[in-house]
Design a protein around this motif. Structure first.
Motif, PDB file in Angstrom:
ATOM      1  N   GLY A 147       0.811  -1.210   0.000  1.00  0.00           N
ATOM      2  CA  GLY A 147       0.000   0.000   0.000  1.00  0.00           C
ATOM      3  C   GLY A 147       0.841   1.255   0.000  1.00  0.00           C
ATOM      4  O   GLY A 147       0.541   2.238  -0.689  1.00  0.00           O
ATOM      5  N   PHE A 148       1.934   1.241   0.788  1.00  0.00           N
ATOM      6  CA  PHE A 148       2.830   2.391   0.812  1.00  0.00           C
ATOM      7  C   PHE A 148       3.452   2.633  -0.555  1.00  0.00           C
ATOM      8  O   PHE A 148       3.476   3.763  -1.056  1.00  0.00           O
ATOM      9  CB  PHE A 148       3.932   2.180   1.857  1.00  0.00           C
ATOM     10  CG  PHE A 148       5.034   3.190   1.759  1.00  0.00           C
ATOM     11  CD1 PHE A 148       4.835   4.487   2.177  1.00  0.00           C
ATOM     12  CD2 PHE A 148       6.270   2.848   1.229  1.00  0.00           C
ATOM     13  CE1 PHE A 148       5.847   5.431   2.076  1.00  0.00           C
ATOM     14  CE2 PHE A 148       7.277   3.775   1.129  1.00  0.00           C
ATOM     15  CZ  PHE A 148       7.070   5.067   1.555  1.00  0.00           C
ATOM     16  N   LEU A 167       2.401   1.630  -3.532  1.00  0.00           N
ATOM     17  CA  LEU A 167       1.402   2.041  -4.523  1.00  0.00           C
ATOM     18  C   LEU A 167       0.990   3.503  -4.338  1.00  0.00           C
ATOM     19  O   LEU A 167       0.883   4.257  -5.307  1.00  0.00           O
ATOM     20  CB  LEU A 167       0.181   1.129  -4.451  1.00  0.00           C
ATOM     21  CG  LEU A 167       0.384  -0.296  -4.962  1.00  0.00           C
ATOM     22  CD1 LEU A 167      -0.883  -1.115  -4.739  1.00  0.00           C
ATOM     23  CD2 LEU A 167       0.764  -0.289  -6.423  1.00  0.00           C
ATOM     24  N   ALA A 168       0.759   3.921  -3.097  1.00  0.00           N
ATOM     25  CA  ALA A 168       0.368   5.307  -2.842  1.00  0.00           C
ATOM     26  C   ALA A 168       1.507   6.265  -3.140  1.00  0.00           C
ATOM     27  O   ALA A 168       1.295   7.356  -3.685  1.00  0.00           O
ATOM     28  CB  ALA A 168      -0.096   5.467  -1.393  1.00  0.00           C
ATOM     29  N   GLN A 207       1.771   6.494  -6.894  1.00  0.00           N
ATOM     30  CA  GLN A 207       0.599   7.104  -7.518  1.00  0.00           C
ATOM     31  C   GLN A 207       0.601   8.624  -7.372  1.00  0.00           C
ATOM     32  O   GLN A 207       0.092   9.329  -8.237  1.00  0.00           O
ATOM     33  CB  GLN A 207      -0.667   6.507  -6.918  1.00  0.00           C
ATOM     34  CG  GLN A 207      -1.921   6.802  -7.686  1.00  0.00           C
ATOM     35  CD  GLN A 207      -2.748   7.899  -7.051  1.00  0.00           C
ATOM     36  OE1 GLN A 207      -2.562   8.236  -5.897  1.00  0.00           O
ATOM     37  NE2 GLN A 207      -3.656   8.452  -7.821  1.00  0.00           N
ATOM     38  N   ALA A 208       1.185   9.147  -6.312  1.00  0.00           N
ATOM     39  CA  ALA A 208       1.167  10.589  -6.052  1.00  0.00           C
ATOM     40  C   ALA A 208       1.850  11.393  -7.164  1.00  0.00           C
ATOM     41  O   ALA A 208       1.242  12.325  -7.704  1.00  0.00           O
ATOM     42  CB  ALA A 208       1.792  10.894  -4.692  1.00  0.00           C
ATOM     43  N   SER A 214      -0.229  11.075 -10.517  1.00  0.00           N
ATOM     44  CA  SER A 214      -1.462  11.870 -10.551  1.00  0.00           C
ATOM     45  C   SER A 214      -1.157  13.364 -10.528  1.00  0.00           C
ATOM     46  O   SER A 214      -1.918  14.151 -11.078  1.00  0.00           O
ATOM     47  CB  SER A 214      -2.382  11.495  -9.392  1.00  0.00           C
ATOM     48  OG  SER A 214      -1.778  11.790  -8.156  1.00  0.00           O
ATOM     49  N   TRP A 266      -3.490  15.031  -5.653  1.00  0.00           N
ATOM     50  CA  TRP A 266      -2.387  14.093  -5.453  1.00  0.00           C
ATOM     51  C   TRP A 266      -1.846  14.162  -4.027  1.00  0.00           C
ATOM     52  O   TRP A 266      -1.216  13.222  -3.558  1.00  0.00           O
ATOM     53  CB  TRP A 266      -1.271  14.345  -6.457  1.00  0.00           C
ATOM     54  CG  TRP A 266      -0.683  15.715  -6.363  1.00  0.00           C
ATOM     55  CD1 TRP A 266      -1.106  16.831  -7.002  1.00  0.00           C
ATOM     56  CD2 TRP A 266       0.428  16.108  -5.561  1.00  0.00           C
ATOM     57  NE1 TRP A 266      -0.330  17.903  -6.660  1.00  0.00           N
ATOM     58  CE2 TRP A 266       0.626  17.491  -5.771  1.00  0.00           C
ATOM     59  CE3 TRP A 266       1.275  15.440  -4.692  1.00  0.00           C
ATOM     60  CZ2 TRP A 266       1.633  18.204  -5.141  1.00  0.00           C
ATOM     61  CZ3 TRP A 266       2.288  16.152  -4.065  1.00  0.00           C
ATOM     62  CH2 TRP A 266       2.460  17.509  -4.290  1.00  0.00           C
ATOM     63  N   SER A 324      -2.908  11.234  -1.815  1.00  0.00           N
ATOM     64  CA  SER A 324      -2.092  10.024  -1.937  1.00  0.00           C
ATOM     65  C   SER A 324      -0.812  10.140  -1.128  1.00  0.00           C
ATOM     66  O   SER A 324      -0.368   9.175  -0.510  1.00  0.00           O
ATOM     67  CB  SER A 324      -1.734   9.771  -3.403  1.00  0.00           C
ATOM     68  OG  SER A 324      -2.883   9.557  -4.160  1.00  0.00           O
ATOM     69  N   VAL A 370      -1.729   9.626   2.560  1.00  0.00           N
ATOM     70  CA  VAL A 370      -1.983   8.208   2.843  1.00  0.00           C
ATOM     71  C   VAL A 370      -0.665   7.445   2.920  1.00  0.00           C
ATOM     72  O   VAL A 370      -0.459   6.626   3.824  1.00  0.00           O
ATOM     73  CB  VAL A 370      -2.919   7.600   1.778  1.00  0.00           C
ATOM     74  CG1 VAL A 370      -2.979   6.090   1.891  1.00  0.00           C
ATOM     75  CG2 VAL A 370      -4.301   8.199   1.887  1.00  0.00           C
ATOM     76  N   ALA A 371       0.252   7.723   1.996  1.00  0.00           N
ATOM     77  CA  ALA A 371       1.555   7.051   2.018  1.00  0.00           C
ATOM     78  C   ALA A 371       2.309   7.372   3.305  1.00  0.00           C
ATOM     79  O   ALA A 371       2.937   6.491   3.905  1.00  0.00           O
ATOM     80  CB  ALA A 371       2.382   7.464   0.796  1.00  0.00           C
TER      81      ALA A 371
END
Length: 69
Positions: free
Chosen positions: A19-20, A22-23, A26-27, A30, A39, A42, A45-46
Motif C-alpha cells: 500500500g505504501f 502504490l500510494a 501514484q502521487a 497523478s 495528489w 495520496s 496516505v503514504a
C-alpha cells in the motif's frame, strides 16, 4: 534475548508495504496528470502507512521482556 512481536502480522506488514509503495508511486503520477492538488491525498496516505510501518519496526526491535511505560 527475544525480540518483541510487532503490531502487524507478517501478512499485514506485506500489505502495508504494498500500500505504501502504490500510494507513493501514484502521487507523482497523478500530480503530472491532474491539474488540481488531489495528489496530496495520496501523499498523506503514504505517510500515514509509513508511520504504521515505522511503529511496527520499533515494536519488533523492542525486547520481548521489556514493559511499555
Amino acid at each position: 534475548m527475544h525480540q518483541g512481536s510487532g503490531i502487524l502480522s507478517t501478512r499485514q506488514r506485506r500489505l502495508a508495504w504494498l500500500g505504501f509503495l502504490l500510494a507513493a508511486l501514484q502521487a507523482p503520477v497523478s500530480a503530472w496528470l491532474v491539474t488540481d492538488e488531489s495528489w496530496l491525498f495520496s501523499l498523506c496516505v503514504a505517510l500515514m502507512v509509513a508511520t504504521v510501518i515505522i511503529a511496527d519496526d520499533a515494536a519488533r526491535r523492542r525486547p520481548a521482556d521489556a514493559t511499555s511505560d
